[in-house]
Design a protein around this motif. Structure first.
Motif, PDB file in Angstrom:
ATOM      1  N   THR A 220       0.827  -1.210   0.000  1.00 28.60           N
ATOM      2  CA  THR A 220       0.000   0.000   0.000  1.00 28.60           C
ATOM      3  C   THR A 220       0.862   1.261   0.000  1.00 28.60           C
ATOM      4  OG1 THR A 220      -0.168  -0.210   2.403  1.00 28.60           O
ATOM      5  CG2 THR A 220      -2.022  -1.035   1.092  1.00 28.60           C
ATOM      6  N   PHE A 221       2.116   1.141   0.440  1.00 31.61           N
ATOM      7  CA  PHE A 221       3.069   2.253   0.344  1.00 31.61           C
ATOM      8  C   PHE A 221       4.202   1.951  -0.629  1.00 31.61           C
ATOM      9  CE2 PHE A 221       1.253   3.112   4.598  1.00 31.61           C
ATOM     10  CZ  PHE A 221       0.850   4.425   4.398  1.00 31.61           C
ATOM     11  N   LEU A 222       4.660   0.694  -0.678  1.00 31.30           N
ATOM     12  CA  LEU A 222       5.817   0.349  -1.502  1.00 31.30           C
ATOM     13  C   LEU A 222       5.446  -0.038  -2.925  1.00 31.30           C
ATOM     14  CD1 LEU A 222       7.952  -1.864   0.944  1.00 31.30           C
ATOM     15  CD2 LEU A 222       7.984   0.618   0.641  1.00 31.30           C
ATOM     16  N   GLY A 223       4.170  -0.273  -3.192  1.00 29.31           N
ATOM     17  CA  GLY A 223       3.754  -0.743  -4.505  1.00 29.31           C
ATOM     18  C   GLY A 223       3.991   0.271  -5.609  1.00 29.31           C
ATOM     19  N   ARG A 224       4.306  -0.232  -6.793  1.00 28.59           N
ATOM     20  CA  ARG A 224       4.612   0.660  -7.916  1.00 28.59           C
ATOM     21  C   ARG A 224       3.399   1.475  -8.350  1.00 28.59           C
ATOM     22  NH1 ARG A 224       5.786  -4.263 -12.138  1.00 28.59           N
ATOM     23  NH2 ARG A 224       3.831  -5.400 -11.817  1.00 28.59           N
ATOM     24  N   GLY A 225       2.189   0.999  -8.034  1.00 28.72           N
ATOM     25  CA  GLY A 225       0.989   1.741  -8.396  1.00 28.72           C
ATOM     26  C   GLY A 225       0.314   2.425  -7.233  1.00 28.72           C
ATOM     27  N   ALA A 226       0.995   2.489  -6.085  1.00 25.27           N
ATOM     28  CA  ALA A 226       0.368   3.046  -4.883  1.00 25.27           C
ATOM     29  C   ALA A 226      -0.023   4.504  -5.056  1.00 25.27           C
ATOM     30  CB  ALA A 226       1.312   2.893  -3.683  1.00 25.27           C
ATOM     31  N   ALA A 227       0.755   5.255  -5.816  1.00 28.06           N
ATOM     32  CA  ALA A 227       0.430   6.677  -6.019  1.00 28.06           C
ATOM     33  C   ALA A 227      -0.923   6.841  -6.708  1.00 28.06           C
ATOM     34  CB  ALA A 227       1.527   7.358  -6.829  1.00 28.06           C
ATOM     35  N   LEU A 228      -1.277   5.884  -7.544  1.00 25.05           N
ATOM     36  CA  LEU A 228      -2.565   5.947  -8.252  1.00 25.05           C
ATOM     37  C   LEU A 228      -3.689   5.285  -7.465  1.00 25.05           C
ATOM     38  CD1 LEU A 228      -1.390   5.059 -11.883  1.00 25.05           C
ATOM     39  CD2 LEU A 228      -2.036   7.317 -11.020  1.00 25.05           C
ATOM     40  N   ASP A 229      -3.382   4.174  -6.825  1.00 23.71           N
ATOM     41  CA  ASP A 229      -4.436   3.357  -6.222  1.00 23.71           C
ATOM     42  C   ASP A 229      -4.696   3.652  -4.744  1.00 23.71           C
ATOM     43  OD1 ASP A 229      -4.615   2.000  -8.663  1.00 23.71           O
ATOM     44  OD2 ASP A 229      -3.059   0.573  -8.081  1.00 23.71           O
ATOM     45  N   VAL A 230      -3.690   4.179  -4.046  1.00 20.94           N
ATOM     46  CA  VAL A 230      -3.792   4.309  -2.587  1.00 20.94           C
ATOM     47  C   VAL A 230      -3.736   5.759  -2.123  1.00 20.94           C
ATOM     48  CG1 VAL A 230      -2.806   3.595  -0.370  1.00 20.94           C
ATOM     49  CG2 VAL A 230      -2.690   2.035  -2.341  1.00 20.94           C
ATOM     50  N   PHE A 231      -2.757   6.491  -2.611  1.00 23.06           N
ATOM     51  CA  PHE A 231      -2.486   7.816  -2.043  1.00 23.06           C
ATOM     52  C   PHE A 231      -3.630   8.797  -2.260  1.00 23.06           C
ATOM     53  CE2 PHE A 231       2.326   6.960  -2.768  1.00 23.06           C
ATOM     54  CZ  PHE A 231       2.292   6.017  -1.762  1.00 23.06           C
ATOM     55  N   GLY A 232      -4.434   8.576  -3.280  1.00 31.18           N
ATOM     56  CA  GLY A 232      -5.580   9.454  -3.498  1.00 31.18           C
ATOM     57  C   GLY A 232      -6.560   9.425  -2.333  1.00 31.18           C
ATOM     58  N   HIS A 233      -6.740   8.255  -1.719  1.00 26.42           N
ATOM     59  CA  HIS A 233      -7.623   8.148  -0.556  1.00 26.42           C
ATOM     60  C   HIS A 233      -7.065   8.961   0.618  1.00 26.42           C
ATOM     61  CE1 HIS A 233     -10.069   5.049  -2.440  1.00 26.42           C
ATOM     62  NE2 HIS A 233      -8.967   4.414  -2.782  1.00 26.42           N
ATOM     63  N   ILE A 234      -5.743   8.924   0.769  1.00 24.40           N
ATOM     64  CA  ILE A 234      -5.102   9.693   1.844  1.00 24.40           C
ATOM     65  C   ILE A 234      -5.278  11.188   1.595  1.00 24.40           C
ATOM     66  CG2 ILE A 234      -2.888  10.214   2.952  1.00 24.40           C
ATOM     67  CD1 ILE A 234      -2.035   7.330   2.326  1.00 24.40           C
ATOM     68  N   LEU A 235      -5.020  11.617   0.370  1.00 25.96           N
ATOM     69  CA  LEU A 235      -5.128  13.034   0.046  1.00 25.96           C
ATOM     70  C   LEU A 235      -6.549  13.553   0.192  1.00 25.96           C
ATOM     71  CD1 LEU A 235      -2.812  13.209  -3.096  1.00 25.96           C
ATOM     72  CD2 LEU A 235      -2.306  14.058  -0.795  1.00 25.96           C
ATOM     73  N   GLU A 236      -7.506  12.750  -0.190  1.00 27.66           N
ATOM     74  CA  GLU A 236      -8.897  13.156  -0.048  1.00 27.66           C
ATOM     75  C   GLU A 236      -9.260  13.373   1.416  1.00 27.66           C
ATOM     76  OE1 GLU A 236     -13.423  11.620  -1.246  1.00 27.66           O
ATOM     77  OE2 GLU A 236     -11.654  10.356  -1.640  1.00 27.66           O
ATOM     78  N   PHE A 237      -8.814  12.455   2.268  1.00 31.28           N
ATOM     79  CA  PHE A 237      -9.084  12.563   3.706  1.00 31.28           C
ATOM     80  C   PHE A 237      -8.397  13.808   4.278  1.00 31.28           C
ATOM     81  CE2 PHE A 237      -7.695  11.700   8.082  1.00 31.28           C
ATOM     82  CZ  PHE A 237      -8.901  11.398   8.690  1.00 31.28           C
ATOM     83  N   LEU A 238      -7.137  14.022   3.948  1.00 27.23           N
ATOM     84  CA  LEU A 238      -6.434  15.186   4.487  1.00 27.23           C
ATOM     85  C   LEU A 238      -7.029  16.486   3.947  1.00 27.23           C
ATOM     86  CD1 LEU A 238      -2.671  14.059   4.169  1.00 27.23           C
ATOM     87  CD2 LEU A 238      -4.236  13.733   6.081  1.00 27.23           C
ATOM     88  N   GLY A 239      -7.375  16.477   2.660  1.00 29.07           N
ATOM     89  CA  GLY A 239      -7.891  17.686   2.048  1.00 29.07           C
ATOM     90  C   GLY A 239      -9.189  18.171   2.636  1.00 29.07           C
ATOM     91  N   GLU A 240     -10.019  17.250   3.098  1.00 31.72           N
ATOM     92  CA  GLU A 240     -11.291  17.629   3.702  1.00 31.72           C
ATOM     93  C   GLU A 240     -11.115  18.251   5.086  1.00 31.72           C
ATOM     94  OE1 GLU A 240     -13.402  13.985   3.715  1.00 31.72           O
ATOM     95  OE2 GLU A 240     -13.978  14.088   1.595  1.00 31.72           O
ATOM     96  N   ARG A 241      -9.898  18.157   5.646  1.00 28.53           N
ATOM     97  CA  ARG A 241      -9.687  18.598   7.045  1.00 28.53           C
ATOM     98  C   ARG A 241      -8.525  19.568   7.192  1.00 28.53           C
ATOM     99  NH1 ARG A 241     -11.557  13.798   6.207  1.00 28.53           N
ATOM    100  NH2 ARG A 241     -13.273  13.017   7.513  1.00 28.53           N
TER     101      ARG A 241
END
Length: 379
Positions: A357-378
């Motif tokens: 979820t952090f080391l994967g080659r596609g994590a920036a596309l598949d995982v990090f967006g969920h993190i950014l959405e959560f942080l952005g709302e707050r």
């Protein structure tokens, strides 16, 4: 008669080098070196830790504290071979801070030095890092993104009231309700009892220990049924340090990351198992030190003190998590019943395991967006 004897010398195998100094191993990254500030940092019990700030040139950005898992390090957020979480956070207007707590493989404490429990991480490392960061950022929002044991110990700090006022927390893999597979729990218990008088940690780099070492049977056991010939991959992906669990979905790692596994994840100390075993049996984060007054600030049972959590929490997990299974979904369900007033949400990442979820080659596309959405709302 004089007998002449010839002196022969026997070459002994070189002893394995074990780090005993507290010097931090350098971080690997592709950032401008001038933008990476290594801050001298010791916990109040005297243990040297690592705290790194990524300078962005904008003093008004919200800060994000990144917490790695046990035997990993801040390197897991800075992989130069792929678009990593620090890259994404900087591009989206955040100031990353990375803590190497005492379980980091950039430090020597998993192999040598003073032993510790997760109580020490929750009482000293995380709260004091948060305090240090706040002394530098003032009243700017401070978020936390935590992985695995970094998340588990953060939950203990939060329920103790030691890190109040965080703007939001992203927990990956496990938070308040750890859950292991039955065979993993059994192997952890049996291995801890059988091996504790023989070894004190399980290495991951076969090249360092060699073929004729006491660790060879562990690597041989990990290789059974493995599809990858790399011994480090076998002991992590196929066995999770001998527990029979799996730390990532193999296909999600790039070749470059796969070749760096021994650098990204270090030896696992066996002497931490009693605390981890107590936590797993309780199905929640429990304090290890019951009689030492220094740890009275920590709750005996973090789940019972969950009402003290004062910030929204995003629980993340890969659908193929082979270590903590559905711990995060369980946590969401338990907190929804016991503490419905808490702002806890759960997101599952299809096709991902634990570390990828952090080391994967596609994590920036598949995982990090969920993190950014959560942080952005707050923010």
């Amino acid at each position: 008669m004089i007998f002449r004897t010839s002196t022969t010398t026997t070459t002994r195998p070189a002893l394995r080098r074990v780090r005993t100094t507290t010097a931090l191993r350098p971080l690997r990254h592709r950032l401008d070196p001038a933008a990476v500030e290594e801050i001298p940092f010791r916990a109040s019990d005297g243990v040297r830790l690592g705290l790194t700030r990524v300078e962005t040139g904008d003093t008004g950005r919200p800060a994000v504290l990144l917490l790695h898992g046990h035997t990993a390090s801040a390197d897991m957020f800075l992989q130069p071979e792929t678009r990593n979480l620090v890259d994404v956070l900087v591009d989206e207007g955040y100031e990353p801070w990375l803590l190497d707590w005492r379980g980091s493989c950039r430090l020597p404490y998993n192999e040598t030095g003073q032993r510790y429990t997760y109580d020490d991480v929750a009482l000293y490392d995380i709260p004091e890092a948060v305090s240090c960061i706040r002394s530098r950022i003032g009243d700017r929002p401070l978020f936390a993104v935590a992985h695995c044991i970094g998340s588990l110990t953060l939950s203990l700090s939060m329920t103790a009231g030691l890190v109040p006022g965080l703007a939001g927390v992203v927990s990956q893999g496990v938070f308040l309700t750890p859950k292991l597979a039955g065979r993993t729990s059994l192997r952890m218990t049996v291995a801890g009892e059988l091996l504790k008088t023989r070894i004190d940690h399980i290495p991951v780099d076969f090249r360092k220990v060699g073929l004729w070492s006491k660790y060879t049977p562990l690597f041989a056991l990990a290789s059974r049924g493995a599809s990858c010939p790399d011994p480090t991959c076998q002991i992590l992906h196929n066995s999770a340090w001998g527990t029979g669990a799996s730390l990532f979905v193999h296909e999600n790692l790039s070749d470059a990351t796969h070749d760096r596994l021994a650098e990204l994840l270090g030896p696992a100390p066996l002497w931490i198992l009693p605390h981890l075993r107590r936590i797993e049996l309780a199905r929640t984060v429990v304090r290890w030190h019951d009689t030492d007054h220094r740890y009275r600030a920590l709750p005996p049972n973090a789940l019972d003190a969950a009402g003290r959590i004062d910030t929204p929490v995003l629980l993340l997990a890969g659908s193929e998590n082979g270590l903590w299974l559905d711990s995060q979904k369980l946590c969401r369900d338990v907190l929804a019943r016991r503490q419905p007033q808490l702002g806890v949400t759960y997101t599952e990442i299809p096709g991902y395991g634990h570390l990828d979820t952090f080391l994967g080659r596609g994590a920036a596309l598949d995982v990090f967006g969920h993190i950014l959405e959560f942080l952005g709302e707050r923010r």
